[in-house]
Design a protein around this motif. Structure first.
Motif, short mmCIF file in Angstrom:
data_model
loop_
_atom_site.label_atom_id
_atom_site.label_comp_id
_atom_site.label_asym_id
_atom_site.label_seq_id
_atom_site.Cartn_x
_atom_site.Cartn_y
_atom_site.Cartn_z
N LYS A 104 0.39 2.84 0.34
CA LYS A 104 -1.58 3.00 -0.17
C LYS A 104 -2.45 1.86 1.70
CE LYS A 104 -1.50 2.09 -4.34
NZ LYS A 104 -2.34 1.37 -5.82
N ILE A 107 2.58 -1.55 -1.83
CA ILE A 107 1.18 -1.52 -1.20
C ILE A 107 1.13 -1.01 -0.05
CG2 ILE A 107 -0.08 -2.20 -3.66
CD1 ILE A 107 -1.03 -4.23 -1.28
N VAL A 114 -7.47 -1.55 -1.07
CA VAL A 114 -6.92 -1.29 -2.08
C VAL A 114 -6.51 -1.76 -2.95
CG1 VAL A 114 -4.22 -1.56 -2.06
CG2 VAL A 114 -5.18 -0.42 -0.03
#
Length: 113
Positions: free
Chosen positions: A33, A30, A18
């Motif tokens: 993700k 995040i 990531v």
């Protein structure tokens, strides 16, 4: 989901891949993700399914055993909010910076030494 504490595990690879665009980001920001990366890997690992949910606590538990220097060697910098308890996921303000390019460069330098 059993979390294997190894940077070469699916979770370790997903976290390391990531990008945070060389900026600090909230870990909870995040998390989607990381989850998407894991789902894209699920075709090669039947233990990962679309029902696999990774939580903030899973990520923090995974990263906890590593020293700051070890994380840095993987291109990961993390700063935890000391005012947050381990079980208060919704209020967790841990910030993280992930730079896969730094990790590659670091690895190449280590191999040359």
């Amino acid at each position: 989901y059993f979390i294997q504490k190894d940077m070469e595990s699916d979770l370790g690879i997903a976290i390391r891949s990531v990008r945070t665009s060389n900026q600090w980001s909230l870990l909870r920001g995040i998390l989607p993700k990381i989850h998407r990366k894991l789902l894209s890997m699920s075709s090669s690992d039947p233990s990962l399914t679309t029902r696999t949910i990774i939580t903030l606590n899973d990520i923090l538990t995974f990263l906890h055993p590593y020293t700051l220097e070890e994380l840095e060697s993987h291109g990961i910098w993390i700063q935890q909010d000391t005012n947050t308890t381990k079980n208060s996921e919704n209020n967790n303000n841990t910030i993280i910076c992930i730079n896969p390019s730094f990790a590659r460069t670091y690895s190449q330098q280590q191999q040359q030494q």
